[in-house]
Design an enzyme around this catalytic site. Structure first.
Site, mmCIF file in Angstrom:
data_model
loop_
_atom_site.group_PDB
_atom_site.id
_atom_site.type_symbol
_atom_site.label_atom_id
_atom_site.label_comp_id
_atom_site.label_asym_id
_atom_site.label_seq_id
_atom_site.Cartn_x
_atom_site.Cartn_y
_atom_site.Cartn_z
ATOM 1 N N GLN A 65 0.835 -1.200 0.000
ATOM 2 C CA GLN A 65 0.000 0.000 0.000
ATOM 3 C C GLN A 65 0.867 1.245 0.000
ATOM 4 O O GLN A 65 0.361 2.358 -0.056
ATOM 5 C CB GLN A 65 -0.903 0.012 1.247
ATOM 6 C CG GLN A 65 -1.927 -1.102 1.283
ATOM 7 C CD GLN A 65 -2.627 -1.203 2.624
ATOM 8 O OE1 GLN A 65 -2.604 -2.248 3.264
ATOM 9 N NE2 GLN A 65 -3.259 -0.128 3.075
ATOM 10 N N PHE A 95 -5.932 -4.122 3.434
ATOM 11 C CA PHE A 95 -6.626 -3.876 4.713
ATOM 12 C C PHE A 95 -5.726 -3.249 5.769
ATOM 13 O O PHE A 95 -6.011 -3.346 6.959
ATOM 14 C CB PHE A 95 -7.241 -5.184 5.267
ATOM 15 C CG PHE A 95 -7.945 -6.007 4.230
ATOM 16 C CD1 PHE A 95 -9.110 -5.540 3.634
ATOM 17 C CD2 PHE A 95 -7.440 -7.223 3.817
ATOM 18 C CE1 PHE A 95 -9.753 -6.283 2.658
ATOM 19 C CE2 PHE A 95 -8.079 -7.970 2.832
ATOM 20 C CZ PHE A 95 -9.240 -7.497 2.256
ATOM 21 N N GLU A 116 0.643 -1.908 4.615
ATOM 22 C CA GLU A 116 1.125 -0.537 4.719
ATOM 23 C C GLU A 116 2.609 -0.551 5.066
ATOM 24 O O GLU A 116 3.390 0.182 4.484
ATOM 25 C CB GLU A 116 0.313 0.239 5.761
ATOM 26 C CG GLU A 116 0.691 1.716 5.808
ATOM 27 C CD GLU A 116 -0.298 2.572 6.585
ATOM 28 O OE1 GLU A 116 -1.419 2.108 6.835
ATOM 29 O OE2 GLU A 116 0.070 3.707 6.946
ATOM 30 N N ARG A 159 -5.327 7.434 17.146
ATOM 31 C CA ARG A 159 -6.644 7.414 16.494
ATOM 32 C C ARG A 159 -7.691 6.755 17.403
ATOM 33 O O ARG A 159 -8.867 7.122 17.383
ATOM 34 C CB ARG A 159 -6.571 6.727 15.133
ATOM 35 C CG ARG A 159 -7.849 6.862 14.303
ATOM 36 C CD ARG A 159 -7.667 6.427 12.855
ATOM 37 N NE ARG A 159 -7.150 7.482 12.006
ATOM 38 C CZ ARG A 159 -7.899 8.319 11.270
ATOM 39 N NH1 ARG A 159 -9.212 8.214 11.279
ATOM 40 N NH2 ARG A 159 -7.351 9.257 10.546
ATOM 41 N N ARG A 167 -7.452 -1.605 8.742
ATOM 42 C CA ARG A 167 -8.720 -0.928 8.457
ATOM 43 C C ARG A 167 -9.409 -0.348 9.708
ATOM 44 O O ARG A 167 -9.957 -1.097 10.518
ATOM 45 C CB ARG A 167 -9.655 -1.928 7.795
ATOM 46 C CG ARG A 167 -10.776 -1.313 6.973
ATOM 47 C CD ARG A 167 -11.543 -2.424 6.293
ATOM 48 N NE ARG A 167 -12.465 -1.918 5.285
ATOM 49 C CZ ARG A 167 -13.169 -2.700 4.481
ATOM 50 N NH1 ARG A 167 -13.073 -4.011 4.574
ATOM 51 N NH2 ARG A 167 -13.976 -2.183 3.585
ATOM 52 N N PHE A 190 -7.658 1.523 11.932
ATOM 53 C CA PHE A 190 -6.428 2.091 12.490
ATOM 54 C C PHE A 190 -6.609 2.601 13.918
ATOM 55 O O PHE A 190 -6.273 3.730 14.236
ATOM 56 C CB PHE A 190 -5.985 3.240 11.559
ATOM 57 C CG PHE A 190 -4.518 3.554 11.562
ATOM 58 C CD1 PHE A 190 -3.602 2.708 10.951
ATOM 59 C CD2 PHE A 190 -4.047 4.723 12.151
ATOM 60 C CE1 PHE A 190 -2.251 3.024 10.926
ATOM 61 C CE2 PHE A 190 -2.679 5.040 12.142
ATOM 62 C CZ PHE A 190 -1.794 4.188 11.522
ATOM 63 N N ALA A 217 -5.875 5.243 5.555
ATOM 64 C CA ALA A 217 -6.716 6.264 6.189
ATOM 65 C C ALA A 217 -7.934 6.597 5.322
ATOM 66 O O ALA A 217 -8.462 7.705 5.402
ATOM 67 C CB ALA A 217 -5.907 7.521 6.498
ATOM 68 N N GLU A 262 -12.608 2.679 5.392
ATOM 69 C CA GLU A 262 -12.612 2.175 6.770
ATOM 70 C C GLU A 262 -13.951 2.283 7.510
ATOM 71 O O GLU A 262 -14.308 1.376 8.258
ATOM 72 C CB GLU A 262 -11.534 2.907 7.584
ATOM 73 C CG GLU A 262 -10.122 2.593 7.147
ATOM 74 C CD GLU A 262 -9.126 3.610 7.681
ATOM 75 O OE1 GLU A 262 -9.179 4.782 7.236
ATOM 76 O OE2 GLU A 262 -8.306 3.249 8.522
#
Lengths: 762, 458
Positions: free
Chosen positions: A198, A229, A233, A311, A343, A345, A512, A713
């Site tokens: 990603q 998902f 990342e 988050r 997903r 986060f 995000a 998400e």
């Protein structure tokens, strides 16, 4: 105009015929080598000796590398420089890579890797939240607290105080395509990589660092992933770097993919949390003050844990105004795989906390939890601020929830369920409605930028390229729709091309939920630039101002003159007008200071609400989702079919997280659920039998690409309604008045449901 | 070994193949047909699904745990072979595109092949056909919409009469005997050989543990070993009969058994896995042994020309140890036909309803005359190192009135029968308590009460 049309995924015909290439399908030169890691058999210890002679003698082995053999930096981390590619001296989790095998086939590499003899002096691992707390094993030196108001002063004013604690398990991504990279050395020492990631730019940077080369020497390409998902990342760094190092060392292309069991054991997962809460309420159930302690099991390295934990704190309010609030986040370092992006986060865990509080209040006060939610919603007219000081504007949830409750007949079904439960002893039903308000933007503000490259060829065909990656979410199709609409041409004239660090540099991860927002805007800006140039050429030919030139239905219209788009492209070329443009976009209005927990981190909020009805069997804890109704806010949809797909898939993935998907580690820190035989994502028959999904008819209140909203998400958190519906059904096994709260933990496996139901019965 | 098969219409002959090369690896690495994907390499995700046709019909199988010799003499159709010779997409493929059934697309070829195979076989229950295909993106809803749409269209004519194999038939191999007698002889000559039937278990030894299992004796081609005989007083199930064949055969007699077998792994695994394999590997969590034990089944073993029989429960000595002599093999299991009419039930508990390994599996066969218990055969999986009868529970029920009171009393006896372990599937406590509760479910179920969440609708 193609924006807004429910077009199928651009690769649909390639997917269904098996023609779509994933990295393992790309033909490679015959001399390609294959890699596998030799890994740690203990969770924590000191490497005292390594005998790799059997590995070296294993058939097909070309080279074996340890940390000492790495040419430059031994690091795969996103930022903290705390994650060696190969362990040096100390091992910090079970299955941590220690050495790298380079062999002539995937199987030969794996077989050889299992033959290593690594002696490790075992140390007592820190595995659980409690062990980490006892050892004060923290990231950032200790807990982080953000607050608003005066909780200590306000709490005693509350009529009732509700306290509790919930354990929330992690989640394995289970992307169907495992991690994979292929590195091919170039004639000048440069490296080209195909990576399932990603974040191609981060791969580029980390490979450059590992080879001590400037960024321009590394090119990373990603056409599509077989699912991401969040799990791709940062978790692809190790494979890409390993391939590049091995390719540089041998001068041969090198490919590495994890076997599924290795993938599940080596890579990070969603963070598991414990959330302790204390909520003071008025007699009616309105929140007076709330305290949250979020205990986050981060694993052995920082990876993305700090922004994930941030988050979670930023979503501790979800959709509710809390006058006085304290949120404390404990980022705990443990000897387990380093938990990573997934997903949502951290948002899902944060929202679980406050939704659990809502449920607990309703149960305690003998009120429908939906009423408690509704009286605590942010005010839709008088703008209120989140605990971190962002005004909540465009807050449509009260209207959405009202509409959903009406169309799904929440009240009627709630009454019918009560009646049904009165007549059934073994199987009870439950229902819950939960909303989601999810902040859209990277909290690290500088990541909210995107670049694009749009080329129009002299025959009027178009290629688009941008920093976003395609992992199945339909980003490429949405952005192609934006480009086709901008030029007023058909989708068949727009070619989507692989994400490539050589075409668009310095990109952010596709994460995000920001993919379409950022890259759609960047492409639109590039398209606008080329349109302006075209209009400046043809406008004067018809004596109209360039701004009056229209692009529609494959035509360029200036006054009474009409050309085919392709003709104008040819004319531009012949008149030496550039048909290529970059585009750039940076999200406006956002700012954030994470050190004090204040600011305006999100450009806007996406909303949704779901009602889930379930059945639970007290004899075994077996349970089932019976019906789901969802109303979700995607603004003005770029592609309603793709958006509905994200919502359906997100719901099922969220429900899976909270029901059947259980990660089990043993007391030595070994993950026991490292394959689909033991780790159970939802199967076909687990989907809700009745599954109604509708899009809220509205548009983004801030300027976004065609007034759409992010959708990646937010729908995952709709699955929380399944968990709380189970809690509701379990509650039905208890006395109707003054019954204990079910105190269900997640995931609600049959076993947890069984024990919770037993507690209600005794 | 030498093999021949039809691949997407073309005859392929291979000589000297390693008997443990999987169809998936050969397709991808040997043939460049990369539409078939590796998702888990253990038969749990279905990304590698291929279609195999022979004289018994067409079915979906997992290519990752299917060895090349297993398709000797058969027809193999991959995702690349589903379109018409002129390139028209299969109706399932068209419907999957139109109904947005693919997102990342990696699981999609497997779904498409499963659905196409199901359509040929006449399977109309999509949940059953797709239980072995995992999708992480869509939540399955659009795939089911596509499946329902495609089911309304006929099997395309280019797949309607797939030949059952190459015209030449299978290539002969020493290690693919064609009769039980030949197998018995071969087994005596190579007592250390690995017997491979469906390879749904052995495939993992090769893929995950890198075990060298040579020499390998393949048995699924032996027609007489696959046979299920429905005699007046008994049902004789050949060891190489597939679990799917047993499911279909047993359904009219014991719907509860068939319903449990619906949840035995997946369509792909049931079509390959054999009843004999499920017994012979001695797993304490195999799903057929407890059911067969509760039905009073007898096991038939063969060693050379010698045959012997024993009650199935006696075969399982302790964890990992079965009463099997060197050179001996499981030939058949015999189920008495009059056992437990209308009173036999089997219940499976697992984290996920479909395609999961049992935490607890309980099989009940309690006979009642004039309100009193006259016979009791109760057996469990997942509760001990072997599939095991609940003898103390049976004793606690015998001669007692068949009432809820008796059942509640008998629940105490479970602790005498079982000391289950805790593992990633369930804790010992959960196993012991729910095993006992399954007796209560059995009683209520026979009374006609609602006991299953699967029977509840919104």
């Amino acid at each position: 105009m193609s924006v807004g049309k429910p077009l199928p995924h651009d690769s649909g015909p390639l997917h269904v015929t098996g023609a779509a290439y994933y990295i393992d399908d790309v033909p490679v030169p015959a001399n390609c080598l294959h890699l596998a890691f030799g890994t740690s058999h203990v969770a924590r210890g000191i490497i005292t000796a390594m005998d790799l002679s059997d590995v070296r003698q294993s058939p097909g082995v070309v080279a074996v590398l340890t940390a000492a053999d790495l040419p430059h930096v031994n690091d795969i981390s996103t930022a903290a420089h705390d994650e060696p590619l190969l362990a040096e001296g100390e091992v910090r989790y079970h299955m941590q890579p220690i050495f790298l095998v380079v062999a002539t086939s995937h199987r030969a590499a794996r077989v050889a890797a299992a033959r290593g003899k690594v002696e490790i002096e075992e140390k007592t691992p820190i595995l659980t939240i409690d062990e980490a707390l006892a050892a004060k094993s923290y990231f950032e030196g200790g807990p982080i607290t953000w607050s608003r108001g005066d909780v200590a002063a306000a709490m005693p004013e509350a009529a009732r105080v509700i306290e509790g604690e919930i354990e929330i398990g992690g989640q394995e991504h289970f992307y169907l395509e495992g991690q994979i990279s292929l590195a091919t050395p170039q004639d000048n020492g440069d490296m080209v990589l195909l990576t399932s990631t990603q974040h191609p730019t981060e791969i580029q940077h980390k490979v450059a660092e590992a080879l001590a080369l400037p960024f321009h020497a590394i090119r990373v390409e990603t056409r599509r992933m077989g699912g991401g998902f969040g799990g791709k990342e940062s978790q692809g760094n190790a494979l890409a770097i390993a391939c590049a190092i091995a390719a540089a060392a041998t001068g041969r292309p090198c490919k590495m993919r994890y076997d599924r069991d290795d993938d599940m054991a080596i890579t990070g997962k969603r963070h598991d949390f414990r959330i302790a809460y204390k909520a003071g309420v008025t007699p009616e159930g309105k929140l007076v003050a709330v305290e949250f302690d979020q205990f986050v099991r981060c694993g052995w390295s920082a990876d993305l844990s700090l922004p994930v934990a941030d988050r979670a704190m930023l979503h501790a309010d979800n959709a509710y105004f809390v006058p006085h609030i304290r949120i404390t986040s404990h980022r705990l370092k443990t000897n387990t795989a380093s938990a990573t992006a997934f997903r949502g986060f951290g948002g899902p865990q944060g929202i679980m906390g406050i939704e659990r509080v809502m449920d607990h209040i309703g149960h305690t006060l003998g009120r429908d939890p939906l009423e408690i939610r509704q009286i605590n919603f942010y005010n839709k007219r008088r703008v209120q601020e989140t605990p971190y000081g962002q005004p909540v504007r465009g807050f449509i949830l009260p209207d959405m929830v009202k509409a959903l409750a009406k169309t799904a007949d929440y009240a009627g079904r709630k009454a019918a369920i009560a009646e049904w439960n009165a007549g059934n002893d073994v199987v009870k039903k439950g229902i819950a409605l939960t909303p989601v308000k999810f902040g859209i933007s990277f909290t690290l503000t500088h990541l909210n930028q995107a670049g694009a490259l749009v080329n129009v060829y002299a025959d009027g065909s178009v290629t688009i390229n941008h920093g976003g990656t395609e992992m199945g979410q339909g980003l490429f199709q949405k952005v192609a729709q934006v480009a086709a609409t901008g030029f007023g041409i058909g989708m068949d004239r727009v070619r989507i091309t692989a994400t490539d660090t050589g075409k668009v540099p310095n990109t952010s991860a596709t994460a995000a939920s920001s993919g379409s927002d950022l890259n759609g805007m960047a492409v639109a800006n590039a398209v606008d630039e080329i349109r302006r140039r075209m209009a400046r050429l043809v406008g004067p030919m018809a004596d109209v101002r360039p701004k009056a030139v229209e692009f529609a239905r494959g035509k360029v219209i200036a006054g009474d003159k009409v050309w085919r788009f392709a003709e104008v492209a040819r004319m531009c070329h012949e008149n030496r007008v550039s048909l290529s443009s970059t585009g750039f976009y940076a999200t406006p209005e956002i700012s954030w200071d994470r050190t004090i927990g204040k600011g305006h981190p999100f450009y806007y909020f996406a909303h949704g609400a779901a009602i889930t009805e379930v059945a639970v069997d007290r004899l075994t804890g077996e349970n089932r989702i019976l019906r789901v109704d969802i109303l979700h806010d995607v603004g003005k949809s770029l592609n309603p079919a793709i958006d509905v797909g994200q919502i359906e898939g997100g719901y099922v993935q969220g429900a899976g997280w909270l029901t059947t998907e259980e990660l089990v580690w043993d007391h030595k820190g070994v993950l026991r659920t490292h394959a689909p035989s033991t780790y159970k994502i939802p199967a076909c028959s687990d989907r809700p039998e009745v599954f109604n999904v509708a899009l809220w008819d509205g548009e983004n209140h801030v300027p976004s690409i065609y007034r759409s909203k992010a959708v990646g998400e937010p729908p995952l958190m709709l699955g929380i309604s399944a968990f709380l519906a189970l809690s509701d059904a379990i509650g039905a096994f208890g006395p109707t008045e003054n019954g204990a709260y079910p105190d269900l933990d997640a995931p609600a496996t049959p076993e947890r449901v069984f024990h919770a139901a037993q507690r209600m019965l005794t | 070994m030498d093999i021949a098969f039809l691949l997407n219409g073309e005859t392929v002959s291979l000589t000297g193949v390693d008997p443990t090369t999987t169809v998936l690896d050969w397709l991808r690495e040997g043939r460049g047909l990369t539409g078939t994907k590796e998702g888990c390499n253990e038969g749990d995700c279905g990304a590698c699904t291929v279609m195999v046709t022979d004289d018994t019909g067409t079915r979906a199988l997992n290519g990752c745990i299917l060895f090349l010799p297993q398709i000797n003499g058969k027809t193999l159709t991959t995702v690349e072979g589903l379109a018409s010779p002129t390139g028209d997409m299969h109706p399932v493929q068209t419907a999957m595109v139109e109904h947005h059934g693919s997102q990342c697309g990696f699981c999609t070829p497997g779904f498409v092949v499963s659905l196409a195979a199901g359509q040929i076989a006449g399977e109309t229950n999509h949940d059953r056909q797709l239980a072995g295909n995992l999708c992480r993106c869509t939540g399955y809803a659009p795939i089911i919409r596509a499946a329902e749409n495609a089911a309304r269209r006929p099997v395309p004519k280019w797949l309607r009469e797939l030949p059952p194999g190459p015209a030449t038939g299978p290539m002969p191999n020493d290690f693919q005997p064609s009769t039980v007698a030949a197998l018995a002889e071969l087994r005596m000559t190579y007592p250390q050989a690995t017997i491979v039937a469906g390879a749904t278990d052995v495939g993992l030894w090769v893929n995950k543990q890198h075990r060298d299992i040579a020499p390998v004796i393949f048995v699924s081609q032996i027609e007489e070993l696959r046979r299920i005989e429905m005699a007046p007083y008994m049902i004789r199930v050949g060891a190489a009969a597939s679990v799917e064949a047993l499911r279909l055969a047993i359904a009219p007699l014991h719907p509860s058994f068939a319903a449990m077998l619906d949840r035995f792994a997946s369509a792909q695994v049931r079509a390959a896995a054999t009843v004999g394999g499920n017994i012979a590997n001695g797993s304490p969590i195999g799903d057929t042994p407890p059911a067969l034990i509760a039905l009073g089944a007898t096991l038939q073993l063969r060693r050379g020309d010698d045959m012997r029989e024993m009650p199935l429960e006696d075969f399982f000595l302790e964890y990992g140890k079965q009463d099997l002599a060197e050179g001996e093999f499981v030939e058949a299991v015999v189920i008495p036909r009059d056992s437990g009419p209308n009173r036999f039930r089997v219940y499976k508990l697992s984290k996920r309803f479909d395609q999961d390994i049992s935490a607890v599996l309980g099989a009940f066969n309690v006979g009642v005359e004039n309100g009193r218990v006259t016979s009791a055969r109760i057996a469990f999986g997942g509760m001990a190192g072997v599939p095991k009868r609940a003898e103390a529970v049976e004793a606690a029920l015998m001669s007692k009135p068949w009432t809820m009171e008796t059942v509640r009393e008998a629940k105490w006896a479970f602790a005498a029968d079982f000391k289950p372990m805790s593992d990633m599937r369930a804790s010992a406590t959960y196993r012991l308590e729910t095993a006992a509760n399954l007796l209560e479910r059995y009683f209520l179920d026979l009374e006609g009460q609602l006991t299953s969440v699967r029977e509840v609708r919104a």
